[in-house]
Design an enzyme around this catalytic site. Structure first.
Site, PDB file in Angstrom:
ATOM      1  N   GLY A  12       1.110  -1.144   0.036  1.00  8.11           N
ATOM      2  CA  GLY A  12      -0.085  -0.078   0.334  1.00  8.11           C
ATOM      3  C   GLY A  12       1.110   1.442  -0.135  1.00  8.11           C
ATOM      4  O   GLY A  12       2.111   1.781   0.864  1.00  8.11           O
ATOM      5  N   GLY A  14      -0.845   4.566  -0.009  1.00  6.56           N
ATOM      6  CA  GLY A  14      -0.698   5.598   0.849  1.00  6.56           C
ATOM      7  C   GLY A  14      -0.240   6.118   1.380  1.00  6.56           C
ATOM      8  O   GLY A  14       0.597   5.943   2.230  1.00  6.56           O
ATOM      9  N   PHE A  15      -1.309   7.031   2.703  1.00  4.79           N
ATOM     10  CA  PHE A  15      -0.183   7.847   3.526  1.00  4.79           C
ATOM     11  C   PHE A  15       0.217   6.734   4.547  1.00  4.79           C
ATOM     12  O   PHE A  15       1.825   7.027   4.842  1.00  4.79           O
ATOM     13  CB  PHE A  15      -1.426   8.347   4.165  1.00  4.79           C
ATOM     14  CG  PHE A  15      -1.970   9.928   3.911  1.00  4.79           C
ATOM     15  CD1 PHE A  15      -0.824  10.546   3.709  1.00  4.79           C
ATOM     16  CD2 PHE A  15      -3.368   9.848   3.357  1.00  4.79           C
ATOM     17  CE1 PHE A  15      -1.496  12.279   2.896  1.00  4.79           C
ATOM     18  CE2 PHE A  15      -3.646  11.455   2.947  1.00  4.79           C
ATOM     19  CZ  PHE A  15      -2.742  12.202   2.967  1.00  4.79           C
ATOM     20  N   GLU A 172     -18.934  17.634   1.993  1.00  3.25           N
ATOM     21  CA  GLU A 172     -18.023  18.696   1.760  1.00  3.25           C
ATOM     22  C   GLU A 172     -18.485  18.002  -0.500  1.00  3.25           C
ATOM     23  O   GLU A 172     -18.140  19.519  -0.879  1.00  3.25           O
ATOM     24  CB  GLU A 172     -16.657  17.686   1.402  1.00  3.25           C
ATOM     25  CG  GLU A 172     -15.706  18.657   2.592  1.00  3.25           C
ATOM     26  CD  GLU A 172     -14.149  17.426   2.886  1.00  3.25           C
ATOM     27  OE1 GLU A 172     -13.994  18.816   3.573  1.00  3.25           O
ATOM     28  OE2 GLU A 172     -14.086  16.472   2.747  1.00  3.25           O
ATOM     29  N   ASP A 301      -5.693   2.802   7.233  1.00  7.05           N
ATOM     30  CA  ASP A 301      -7.327   2.672   7.722  1.00  7.05           C
ATOM     31  C   ASP A 301      -7.661   0.684   7.454  1.00  7.05           C
ATOM     32  O   ASP A 301      -8.851   0.496   8.097  1.00  7.05           O
ATOM     33  CB  ASP A 301      -8.017   2.446   6.220  1.00  7.05           C
ATOM     34  CG  ASP A 301      -8.299   4.407   6.555  1.00  7.05           C
ATOM     35  OD1 ASP A 301      -7.924   5.200   7.611  1.00  7.05           O
ATOM     36  OD2 ASP A 301      -9.115   5.176   5.168  1.00  7.05           O
ATOM     37  N   ALA A 316      -6.103  10.501   7.999  1.00  3.56           N
ATOM     38  CA  ALA A 316      -5.106  10.772   7.045  1.00  3.56           C
ATOM     39  C   ALA A 316      -3.783  11.119   8.598  1.00  3.56           C
ATOM     40  O   ALA A 316      -2.509  10.117   8.144  1.00  3.56           O
ATOM     41  CB  ALA A 316      -4.486  11.884   6.321  1.00  3.56           C
TER      42      ALA A 316
END
Lengths: 425, 425
Positions: A12, A14-15, A172, A301, A316
């Site tokens: 992964g 991601g962050f 949002e 996550d 995040a």
């Protein structure tokens, strides 16, 4: 590259995965980072791509570009299909297999339809760049279809946008959809007024932004309503089809429905053989490792981690902190030291709703309206990866603020792509 | 809107159609502009999107945004399926029918495989934004696959890029592909050196850039070879499949092949019942109208127009001039004046090959190298539509020039999309 160096595999980009790799930049290890896409994504701004405010390129960067100078990392674009913790091996399907000494699993989450998987076709969720471009296409096409639709009732269905779930992403999205209707597209159409468009925000709980303090939820709802959004709390969606949404017994005719209501962990977690929580997230030890497998840590996550009686949220900052923590535990192991327990430091959270409309919870400081919006703006520019991106996004936002325009209003791939090997476009 | 105003229908929102609409801005007519995509595309820079140098949004703009303030235009996103010149009607399929008093057909051209339509699946052409994103995905994926491919021979096939056709688009593509291999991706991969990549440019004629004077073709070939491109002229492609290309009896193993060799007119032209040339372009009268149908004019790449014994080329300036001319003929007809003959004013042409590498033919002035490149840069920035686009593209180019980076290196839609209504992603 000395073959005696331990091999760290990170699944992964991601962050969580990316920050784990960066934390190991100077470590005497060989790292392989695997991601099924070629880019790291700044997910907090994904809704902006979905609503044509930013381009894909503004919030995404090739992982191998980010790690270009970190010579101890090999980046592979491949999908991890299964993990065998006993044999310490990861299967990458056609791209082969990887053996590891240390593993960090950070494959994140996707949307959950709570067992109603048939809804997905009619109400896409927002997790990847492809999702964002799909939603953008649906929204812009709905207006185009409205312009060629002679029947007023069917036209209104094209001009009705329903967002399901009033967490930060849903709120949002609703804010941006309302701005499109009431500012961006004004005077663009000849056969209807874009202000006829309705934006509905449906939430099953009794208030919007449920993770926030009730007082900020109330302020957020007032701001959303000022932006012409029809907010409905306590609204249980009972059906979604290609023509609209059922809320209890009530039918809402809408050709564009977006799902922002639930997440489920990446299915890879199940192959670890560890206990999962209801959302499929992997329950880990206090040091983020898998019970019985200190060499395997699960972060971001995908992780179910309780602290002070509450779950660490899937945001995040938590992913960054966990990725760094897992990497530091590997550094400690290399030095023969025991691993450390993870502790989440909550620096606050913020959600933007529209221009000058936002809420922010920074410890005991609660902001809303303009101050919250400015805080949101600064934090999101600051954390964007890469100078170019920061500069371009700042320019796009200033431009959009002054002109109300959304530059990325392109409809791509109206018709489905042919499968590879079939006739081209 | 007075219903007595004549109805002008314009099919196509490319250079020809858009400039026709703009020329009629103040005319007492009702205009409907129909395009199957929602954006006008600055096609001369499309190769930059295909090679990750620019984003789709930098070179495309919604047609209805460009014409927002021109209140006599209605823009419809729909596909014209058939024209009936006798009944003066255009069928838009599901979007209904349009009757017209005056018609401007500007639906352009697409690639032609000269009867080898099966090649299209393996060698996509470059005409639309979707094409460009498809080529970008193939190029970037080839490098990714090379990183996971253990067999050296198969890896080299992933690292071999063949461009068929050395007209301006082919030469520009080859130049950009070479820059990607020799600059952009250097140090990005761990298992091979991106400089191993080969870029081949195949041309059936005896020189590159056949429309240019022989002296500039020679200079262009030298510049291309300096950029490490293997240029082969007189190379007749006899087969293309998923693994490579046949040139006569020679096999070139290559996983990425791009077609830049031929164009065919939009099939809509055939429904006009007028004579077509070999490429399917509509032969028109000297005033761009259809023989026997002065109310119907055909402009842009769809038109076959001879002047001084040569065909007017399918380039943007010719399309702009023809679009404006057709609109002016409509204005003259409204005033009861006869239509005027079209005359193409050739202001020159230029092709860029790489950084500081280009050729330009400006009347009797022939430039190559840096001066041609600077001229190309200025002209292409100047004609980009919209201040924002000009600014962003200039910034992207300056950034790319300094860092050799290509910011739009995102791989999207690796797997084909599900059909709408099917299970989502």
């Amino acid at each position: 590259m000395a073959e005696t160096q331990p091999h760290v595999v990170i699944l992964g980009g991601g962050f969580a995965g990316l920050y784990a790799a960066k934390t190991l930049a100077k470590a005497p290890v060989k790292i392989t980072l695997v991601d099924r896409s070629n880019h790291h994504l700044f997910q907090p701004l994904l809704y902006q791509v979905a609503t044509a405010g930013l381009s894909a390129v503004d919030i995404a960067r090739p992982i191998r570009l980010i790690l270009k100078k970190q010579r101890n990392v090999t980046v592979l674009m491949a999908e991890a299909e299964r993990i065998d913790p006993q044999a310490r091996r990861v299967s990458l399907g056609k791209a082969g297999e990887l053996s590891y000494d240390r593993l960090i699993v950070a494959t994140g989450a996707t949307h959950s339809y709570f067992g109603n998987e048939a809804w997905e076709a009619h109400a896409p969720g927002l997790k990847t760049l492809e999702d964002a471009l799909d939603i953008r296409r649906r929204v812009l096409l709905a207006y185009e279809r409205a312009e060629t639709e002679p029947d007023p009732q069917r036209r209104q269905a094209y001009l009705t946008f329903v967002v399901i779930g009033a967490g930060p992403t849903g709120a949002e999205l609703a804010g941006a959809l309302s701005e499109i209707a009431h500012h961006t597209l004004v005077s663009d159409f000849r056969r209807f007024d874009s202000k006829q468009a309705r934006v509905l925000l449906l939430e099953g709980m009794d208030r919007v932004l449920p993770p926030y303090p009730p007082e900020l939820s109330a302020k957020a709802q007032r701001q959303l309503e000022k932006l012409n959004i029809e907010v409905r709390t306590g609204a249980r969606v009972t059906g979604i089809d290609s023509g609209g949404v059922w809320v209890g017994e009530e039918r809402i005719e809408a050709r564009t429905v977006i799902w922002a209501a639930g997440v489920a962990a990446s299915p890879l977690g199940a192959s670890l053989g560890a206990p999962l929580d209801r959302a499929g997230r992997v329950k880990v030890e206090k040091d983020l490792s898998l019970a019985g497998h200190p060499e395997c840590q699960v972060v971001g996550d995908l992780t179910s981690f309780e602290q002070d009686g509450a779950k660490v949220p899937g945001v995040a900052p938590a992913a960054v902190q966990q990725g760094e923590h897992a990497a530091r535990n590997i550094l400690r192991a290399l030095e023969g030291k025991p691993s450390r327990e993870f502790r989440y430091r909550d620096k606050g959270s913020m959600a933007t709703l529209g221009r000058k409309a936002a809420v922010a919870e920074l410890g005991k400081i609660h902001l809303s309206g303009l101050p919250a919006w400015l805080a949101w703006l600064m934090v999101h520019i600051f954390f964007l990866i890469g100078f170019r991106n920061r500069f371009v996004v700042l320019f796009e936002w200033a431009w959009a603020y002054l002109t109300y325009q959304r530059s990325a209003r392109l409809i791509l791939h109206d018709s489905p792509r042919e499968p590879p090997g079939g006739p081209g476009s």
